[in-house]
Design a protein around this motif. Structure first.
Motif, PDB file in Angstrom:
ATOM      1  N   GLU A   1       0.964  -1.311  -0.030  1.00 61.55           N
ATOM      2  CA  GLU A   1       0.114  -0.031   0.018  1.00 61.55           C
ATOM      3  C   GLU A   1       0.739   1.237   0.100  1.00 61.55           C
ATOM      4  OE1 GLU A   1      -3.718   2.243   2.294  1.00 61.55           O
ATOM      5  OE2 GLU A   1      -2.864   0.326   3.196  1.00 61.55           O
ATOM      6  N   ILE A   2       0.748   1.897  -1.067  1.00 60.93           N
ATOM      7  CA  ILE A   2       1.502   3.119  -1.267  1.00 60.93           C
ATOM      8  C   ILE A   2       0.470   4.246  -0.531  1.00 60.93           C
ATOM      9  CG2 ILE A   2       2.443   5.035  -2.803  1.00 60.93           C
ATOM     10  CD1 ILE A   2       3.229   2.885  -4.745  1.00 60.93           C
ATOM     11  N   GLY A   3       1.124   5.092   0.591  1.00 60.38           N
ATOM     12  CA  GLY A   3       0.559   5.922   1.148  1.00 60.38           C
ATOM     13  C   GLY A   3      -0.697   5.268   2.198  1.00 60.38           C
TER      14      GLY A   3
ATOM     15  N   ASP B   1       5.027   4.794   3.365  1.00 57.54           N
ATOM     16  CA  ASP B   1       4.660   6.197   3.921  1.00 57.54           C
ATOM     17  C   ASP B   1       5.728   7.028   4.534  1.00 57.54           C
ATOM     18  OD1 ASP B   1       1.428   7.409   4.323  1.00 57.54           O
ATOM     19  OD2 ASP B   1       2.972   8.277   5.277  1.00 57.54           O
TER      20      ASP B   1
ATOM     21  N   GLY C   1       6.935   5.739  -2.453  1.00 54.28           N
ATOM     22  CA  GLY C   1       6.540   4.713  -3.436  1.00 54.28           C
ATOM     23  C   GLY C   1       7.061   4.807  -4.873  1.00 54.28           C
TER      24      GLY C   1
ATOM     25  N   SER D   1      -3.484   2.070  -3.197  1.00 54.79           N
ATOM     26  CA  SER D   1      -3.486   3.392  -2.934  1.00 54.79           C
ATOM     27  C   SER D   1      -4.511   4.169  -2.973  1.00 54.79           C
ATOM     28  CB  SER D   1      -2.291   3.931  -3.940  1.00 54.79           C
ATOM     29  OG  SER D   1      -1.894   5.174  -3.783  1.00 54.79           O
TER      30      SER D   1
ATOM     31  N   THR E   1      -3.496   9.141  -2.447  1.00 49.77           N
ATOM     32  CA  THR E   1      -1.987   9.482  -2.322  1.00 49.77           C
ATOM     33  C   THR E   1      -1.352   9.780  -3.563  1.00 49.77           C
ATOM     34  OG1 THR E   1      -2.108   7.986  -0.480  1.00 49.77           O
ATOM     35  CG2 THR E   1       0.130   8.139  -1.561  1.00 49.77           C
TER      36      THR E   1
ATOM     37  N   MET F   1      -7.401   1.434  -6.569  1.00 46.43           N
ATOM     38  CA  MET F   1      -6.765   2.853  -6.176  1.00 46.43           C
ATOM     39  C   MET F   1      -7.990   3.622  -6.197  1.00 46.43           C
ATOM     40  SD  MET F   1      -3.684   3.610  -8.689  1.00 46.43           S
ATOM     41  CE  MET F   1      -2.040   2.295  -8.568  1.00 46.43           C
TER      42      MET F   1
END
Length: 169
Positions: free
Chosen positions: A70-72, A93, A120, A135, A138, A167
């Motif tokens: 998970e980006i963010g 993060d 990321g 994501s 983000t 997303m």
């Protein structure tokens, strides 16, 4: 190329309008803290944990499974909605404040959460090491979106249907 975008329920006209307004302000490079009206991360957490946004989060994570990046990750607002099919989550993060806010959510989750980096655009993960990517709210903050998407493609397992990307923007 090679990604499957998970379908979600159609947003209401008000949700679409709210997201478009937020996106337009971010495209104009207005800081998120100014958009939500506060400077501290907790206020962003508060703004992104309102009922309409939580309903969207719940829809976005449906279909995720296995190991997820998970980006963010932020304060872990998506964590309570993760399906039981998710076993591990790599959290990406840059905010130390977000990590502090995430502690309770991470402790309460059955999912193993491992912090794996701040950016990321440079994921500290092996090639083809994750089943799904996530994501939410983000990518508008990532300075090189193309690089971040290349990194997601690199770390996702190459065999369909394991390439799942969820997303919300």
């Amino acid at each position: 190329a090679g990604f499957e975008i998970l379908a979600t329920k159609t947003l209401s006209p008000q949700e679409v309008e709210d997201i478009e307004r937020f996106a337009a302000r971010r495209v104009a490079r207005e800081p998120v803290s100014r958009i939500v009206g506060h400077r501290e991360f907790w206020s962003l957490d508060f703004a992104l944990s309102r009922a309409p946004i939580l309903r969207l989060r719940e829809r976005v994570v449906q279909g995720l499974y296995g190991t997820v990046v998970e980006i963010g990750f932020g304060s872990g607002l998506n964590l309570p909605f993760m399906p039981a099919s998710v076993g591990k989550l790599f959290a990406i993060d840059p905010s130390e404040g977000a990590r502090k806010l995430a502690r309770e959510r991470v402790a309460a989750s059955a999912i193993e959460v491992e912090w794996r980096g701040l950016d990321g655009q440079r994921l500290a993960l092996a090639d083809a090491s994750v089943d799904c990517a996530l994501s939410t709210f983000t990518l508008c903050t990532v300075s090189d979106l193309d690089q971040a998407l290349r990194e997601l493609k690199r770390v996702l397992k190459p065999v369909p249907p394991s390439q799942r990307v969820a997303m919300a923007y």
